[in-house]
Scaffold this motif. Structure first.
Motif, PDB file in Angstrom:
ATOM      1  N   ILE A  58       0.837  -1.205   0.000  1.00 41.50           N
ATOM      2  CA  ILE A  58       0.000   0.000   0.000  1.00 41.50           C
ATOM      3  C   ILE A  58       0.869   1.251   0.000  1.00 41.50           C
ATOM      4  CG2 ILE A  58      -1.725   1.305   1.287  1.00 41.50           C
ATOM      5  CD1 ILE A  58      -2.710  -1.370   2.452  1.00 41.50           C
ATOM      6  N   ILE A  59       1.885   1.257   0.854  1.00 39.25           N
ATOM      7  CA  ILE A  59       2.772   2.426   0.941  1.00 39.25           C
ATOM      8  C   ILE A  59       3.508   2.635  -0.383  1.00 39.25           C
ATOM      9  CG2 ILE A  59       4.785   3.382   2.117  1.00 39.25           C
ATOM     10  CD1 ILE A  59       3.872   1.846   4.627  1.00 39.25           C
ATOM     11  N   MET A  60       4.051   1.546  -0.946  1.00 41.53           N
ATOM     12  CA  MET A  60       4.758   1.644  -2.226  1.00 41.53           C
ATOM     13  C   MET A  60       3.824   2.123  -3.330  1.00 41.53           C
ATOM     14  SD  MET A  60       7.039  -1.840  -2.159  1.00 41.53           S
ATOM     15  CE  MET A  60       7.315  -1.699  -3.925  1.00 41.53           C
ATOM     16  N   GLY A  61       2.597   1.591  -3.341  1.00 38.84           N
ATOM     17  CA  GLY A  61       1.649   1.975  -4.379  1.00 38.84           C
ATOM     18  C   GLY A  61       1.294   3.443  -4.316  1.00 38.84           C
ATOM     19  N   ILE A  62       1.074   3.954  -3.105  1.00 38.42           N
ATOM     20  CA  ILE A  62       0.728   5.367  -2.957  1.00 38.42           C
ATOM     21  C   ILE A  62       1.894   6.257  -3.367  1.00 38.42           C
ATOM     22  CG2 ILE A  62       0.149   7.158  -1.274  1.00 38.42           C
ATOM     23  CD1 ILE A  62      -1.451   5.045   0.256  1.00 38.42           C
ATOM     24  N   ILE A  63       3.108   5.902  -2.917  1.00 35.37           N
ATOM     25  CA  ILE A  63       4.290   6.696  -3.281  1.00 35.37           C
ATOM     26  C   ILE A  63       4.493   6.684  -4.798  1.00 35.37           C
ATOM     27  CG2 ILE A  63       6.806   6.830  -3.101  1.00 35.37           C
ATOM     28  CD1 ILE A  63       6.554   5.792  -0.244  1.00 35.37           C
ATOM     29  N   GLY A  64       4.385   5.495  -5.401  1.00 32.10           N
ATOM     30  CA  GLY A  64       4.555   5.398  -6.844  1.00 32.10           C
ATOM     31  C   GLY A  64       3.506   6.189  -7.593  1.00 32.10           C
ATOM     32  N   MET A  65       2.254   6.131  -7.138  1.00 35.74           N
ATOM     33  CA  MET A  65       1.179   6.867  -7.791  1.00 35.74           C
ATOM     34  C   MET A  65       1.409   8.375  -7.711  1.00 35.74           C
ATOM     35  SD  MET A  65      -1.767   6.685  -9.386  1.00 35.74           S
ATOM     36  CE  MET A  65      -2.446   5.065  -9.005  1.00 35.74           C
ATOM     37  N   VAL A  66       1.774   8.858  -6.520  1.00 31.47           N
ATOM     38  CA  VAL A  66       2.016  10.294  -6.341  1.00 31.47           C
ATOM     39  C   VAL A  66       3.166  10.748  -7.236  1.00 31.47           C
ATOM     40  CG1 VAL A  66       2.780  12.047  -4.699  1.00 31.47           C
ATOM     41  CG2 VAL A  66       1.067  10.368  -4.016  1.00 31.47           C
ATOM     42  N   PHE A  67       4.237   9.964  -7.291  1.00 37.93           N
ATOM     43  CA  PHE A  67       5.393  10.337  -8.113  1.00 37.93           C
ATOM     44  C   PHE A  67       5.010  10.413  -9.594  1.00 37.93           C
ATOM     45  CE2 PHE A  67       8.995   9.057 -10.787  1.00 37.93           C
ATOM     46  CZ  PHE A  67       9.901  10.058 -10.468  1.00 37.93           C
ATOM     47  N   VAL A  68       4.281   9.422 -10.064  1.00 46.77           N
ATOM     48  CA  VAL A  68       3.909   9.406 -11.477  1.00 46.77           C
ATOM     49  C   VAL A  68       2.989  10.572 -11.815  1.00 46.77           C
ATOM     50  CG1 VAL A  68       2.617   8.139 -13.233  1.00 46.77           C
ATOM     51  CG2 VAL A  68       4.248   6.934 -11.783  1.00 46.77           C
ATOM     52  N   LEU A  69       1.997  10.803 -10.976  1.00 47.28           N
ATOM     53  CA  LEU A  69       1.001  11.834 -11.282  1.00 47.28           C
ATOM     54  C   LEU A  69       1.553  13.247 -11.145  1.00 47.28           C
ATOM     55  CD1 LEU A  69      -2.216  10.337  -9.630  1.00 47.28           C
ATOM     56  CD2 LEU A  69      -1.470  10.208 -12.016  1.00 47.28           C
ATOM     57  N   THR A  70       2.523  13.443 -10.252  1.00 51.02           N
ATOM     58  CA  THR A  70       3.044  14.794 -10.036  1.00 51.02           C
ATOM     59  C   THR A  70       4.288  15.099 -10.863  1.00 51.02           C
ATOM     60  OG1 THR A  70       4.336  14.039  -8.116  1.00 51.02           O
ATOM     61  CG2 THR A  70       2.106  14.895  -7.710  1.00 51.02           C
ATOM     62  N   ARG A  71       5.118  14.081 -11.132  1.00 48.16           N
ATOM     63  CA  ARG A  71       6.385  14.333 -11.827  1.00 48.16           C
ATOM     64  C   ARG A  71       6.385  13.876 -13.274  1.00 48.16           C
ATOM     65  NH1 ARG A  71      10.689  15.013  -8.325  1.00 48.16           N
ATOM     66  NH2 ARG A  71      11.823  15.496 -10.247  1.00 48.16           N
ATOM     67  N   LEU A  72       5.732  12.768 -13.569  1.00 43.07           N
ATOM     68  CA  LEU A  72       5.823  12.216 -14.912  1.00 43.07           C
ATOM     69  C   LEU A  72       4.618  12.540 -15.787  1.00 43.07           C
ATOM     70  CD1 LEU A  72       7.282   8.663 -14.142  1.00 43.07           C
ATOM     71  CD2 LEU A  72       8.503  10.787 -14.663  1.00 43.07           C
ATOM     72  N   ARG A  73       3.428  12.588 -15.199  1.00 39.39           N
ATOM     73  CA  ARG A  73       2.228  12.804 -16.000  1.00 39.39           C
ATOM     74  C   ARG A  73       2.260  14.107 -16.792  1.00 39.39           C
ATOM     75  NH1 ARG A  73      -2.801  10.620 -16.440  1.00 39.39           N
ATOM     76  NH2 ARG A  73      -4.516  12.024 -16.997  1.00 39.39           N
ATOM     77  N   PRO A  74       2.792  15.227 -16.243  1.00 37.60           N
ATOM     78  CA  PRO A  74       2.816  16.462 -17.034  1.00 37.60           C
ATOM     79  C   PRO A  74       3.698  16.386 -18.278  1.00 37.60           C
ATOM     80  CG  PRO A  74       3.053  16.941 -14.687  1.00 37.60           C
ATOM     81  CD  PRO A  74       3.226  15.461 -14.856  1.00 37.60           C
ATOM     82  N   LEU A  75       4.626  15.430 -18.323  1.00 38.96           N
ATOM     83  CA  LEU A  75       5.531  15.308 -19.470  1.00 38.96           C
ATOM     84  C   LEU A  75       4.819  14.650 -20.646  1.00 38.96           C
ATOM     85  CD1 LEU A  75       8.707  14.048 -17.555  1.00 38.96           C
ATOM     86  CD2 LEU A  75       8.138  16.400 -18.220  1.00 38.96           C
ATOM     87  N   PRO A  76       5.321  14.857 -21.867  1.00 38.69           N
ATOM     88  CA  PRO A  76       4.703  14.208 -23.037  1.00 38.69           C
ATOM     89  C   PRO A  76       4.754  12.690 -22.916  1.00 38.69           C
ATOM     90  CG  PRO A  76       6.219  15.954 -23.701  1.00 38.69           C
ATOM     91  CD  PRO A  76       6.428  15.762 -22.236  1.00 38.69           C
ATOM     92  N   ASP A  77       3.721  12.036 -23.411  1.00 37.40           N
ATOM     93  CA  ASP A  77       3.654  10.574 -23.379  1.00 37.40           C
ATOM     94  C   ASP A  77       4.734  10.001 -24.296  1.00 37.40           C
ATOM     95  OD1 ASP A  77       3.045   7.925 -23.256  1.00 37.40           O
ATOM     96  OD2 ASP A  77       0.968   8.123 -23.917  1.00 37.40           O
ATOM     97  N   PRO A  78       5.662   9.208 -23.761  1.00 38.35           N
ATOM     98  CA  PRO A  78       6.741   8.676 -24.610  1.00 38.35           C
ATOM     99  C   PRO A  78       6.311   7.532 -25.507  1.00 38.35           C
ATOM    100  CG  PRO A  78       6.941   7.808 -22.391  1.00 38.35           C
ATOM    101  CD  PRO A  78       5.787   8.766 -22.363  1.00 38.35           C
ATOM    102  N   GLY A  79       5.072   7.046 -25.358  1.00 36.44           N
ATOM    103  CA  GLY A  79       4.630   5.921 -26.181  1.00 36.44           C
ATOM    104  C   GLY A  79       5.056   4.587 -25.599  1.00 36.44           C
ATOM    105  N   VAL A  80       4.979   3.557 -26.406  1.00 35.84           N
ATOM    106  CA  VAL A  80       5.249   2.204 -25.915  1.00 35.84           C
ATOM    107  C   VAL A  80       6.672   1.735 -26.190  1.00 35.84           C
ATOM    108  CG1 VAL A  80       2.819   1.571 -26.202  1.00 35.84           C
ATOM    109  CG2 VAL A  80       4.431   1.106 -28.049  1.00 35.84           C
ATOM    110  N   TYR A  81       7.400   2.441 -27.049  1.00 35.39           N
ATOM    111  CA  TYR A  81       8.739   1.977 -27.423  1.00 35.39           C
ATOM    112  C   TYR A  81       9.818   2.673 -26.611  1.00 35.39           C
ATOM    113  CZ  TYR A  81       6.559  -0.144 -31.509  1.00 35.39           C
ATOM    114  OH  TYR A  81       5.776  -0.912 -32.336  1.00 35.39           O
ATOM    115  N   LEU A  82      10.906   1.944 -26.349  1.00 37.83           N
ATOM    116  CA  LEU A  82      12.071   2.539 -25.723  1.00 37.83           C
ATOM    117  C   LEU A  82      12.728   3.513 -26.693  1.00 37.83           C
ATOM    118  CD1 LEU A  82      13.639  -0.638 -24.054  1.00 37.83           C
ATOM    119  CD2 LEU A  82      12.516   1.262 -22.872  1.00 37.83           C
TER     120      LEU A  82
END
Length: 343
Positions: free
Chosen positions: A271-295
């Motif tokens: 639960i703790i890991m999930g909440i931390i991961g969710m907050v990080f993704v939504l606050t730091r990564l979500r505003p960035l452009p979607d990189p798509g599915v490929y590396l």
């Protein structure tokens, strides 16, 4: 007569467990276990959902099967190792003066796959396969986790066939019947005691999670691993609740004066890991452009378009080379540009 009526009502308002002979059947020399069937149904359903969601993300469909070839064996091994090393090491290794049962370690058909171990090692296998295929692990996990949760819902019914992982005694009308001669029947309790059907609770919780994750994704377009962290959080909450009811063997660990089953501590950590991961993704990564599915650097090249253009050019050149020198167009004008002789 009154006692018979009460007994009949008691049976009708409880959940019966399958007879022991229902847990497996033989076809010639092959023995098929109901637990394995439940696991296979779950795997097939998870792959089907993952493939559909992966295509919707624009990912190459054949990659799903390549990743599953790695993730599924890793997940099964991880689940079994978790059960053997964390859930009941005393039984398998003969600790505390018990007899060791080394030969039963690989017998996964008898039950005993820890979801937390399956998630951990299965994710590692998926990461290896994603690197080989040139796709992002986060994109694949976002596509796959609703199916994984559905697979877990199917897998819990394998516990029902094996009469295992039930909860404490209960008088609820949906209490679970367990054969008094079963190895898992708690000693000291009278035959006919009903137990909390935690397999059913967890299965329903997982199904509800599938609908929840799909609804969240439809509304908020979860990307960059947000679906995966939502899955970790949802399962961790459900598992924590189930651990308050279960009475199967598990070590108790005391932290800061609080003694809880080892599985509950790990569920809380999820639960703790999930909440931390969710907050990080939504606050730091979500505003960035979607990189798509490929590396990065592994995007497919427009080879098909180039080949089509080259093919068209080659066909046109061949047509010109094979055209007769005295050929005339439909309007009668020669190819060399000279006017036709007067008639």
């Amino acid at each position: 007569m009154m006692q018979l009526a009460v007994a009949g009502t008691h049976v009708l308002t409880s959940i019966p467990s399958p007879p022991p002979e229902f847990s497996k059947f033989s076809i010639g020399p092959l023995t098929i276990h109901a637990y394995a069937i439940c696991i296979m149904i779950g795997i097939v359903s998870a792959m089907w959902i993952a493939a559909r969601r992966w295509r919707a993300k624009g990912g190459p469909e054949d990659v799903v099967w390549d990743i599953c070839i790695w993730a599924i064996p890793f997940g099964i091994i991880g689940g079994r190792l978790y059960h053997v090393l964390v859930t009941d090491p005393e039984y398998y290794f003969g600790l505390g003066g018990q007899s060791a049962h080394w030969a039963e370690i690989p017998q996964i058909w008898a039950g005993g796959l820890g979801i937390m171990g399956a998630i951990s090692l299965g994710s590692l296998g998926a990461w290896i396969a994603c690197r080989r295929a040139g796709v992002r692990l986060s994109a694949f996990l976002d596509a796959a986790v609703p199916g994984v949760l559905l697979a877990q819902a199917f897998g819990r019914w394998g516990n029902w066939f094996n009469q295992e992982l039930f909860g404490a005694p209960t008088t609820l009308p949906w209490g679970l019947e367990i054969d008094a001669n079963s190895y898992n029947f708690p000693p000291g309790l009278p035959a006919g005691t009903l137990f909390q059907p935690t397999f059913l609770y967890e299965s329903l919780w997982n199904v509800a999670g599938v609908f929840l994750l799909l609804a969240l994704d439809r509304k908020f377009k979860l990307r960059r691993g947000a679906m995966f962290w939502a899955y970790i959080t949802w399962y961790g909450i459900g598992r924590t609740i189930m651990e308050t009811m279960r009475i199967d063997a598990a070590d108790t660990i005391t932290i800061l004066g609080i003694g809880l089953r080892v599985h509950m501590w790990l569920a809380i950590a999820m639960i703790i890991m999930g909440i931390i991961g969710m907050v990080f993704v939504l606050t730091r990564l979500r505003p960035l452009p979607d990189p798509g599915v490929y590396l990065k650097g592994r995007e497919p090249q427009p080879e098909v378009a180039a080949a089509t253009t080259a093919g068209d050019a080659g066909a046109a050149e061949t047509k010109l080379e094979n055209k007769p020198e005295d050929a005339k167009p439909e309007n009668g004008t020669p190819t060399d540009g000279k006017a036709p002789p007067a008639s």
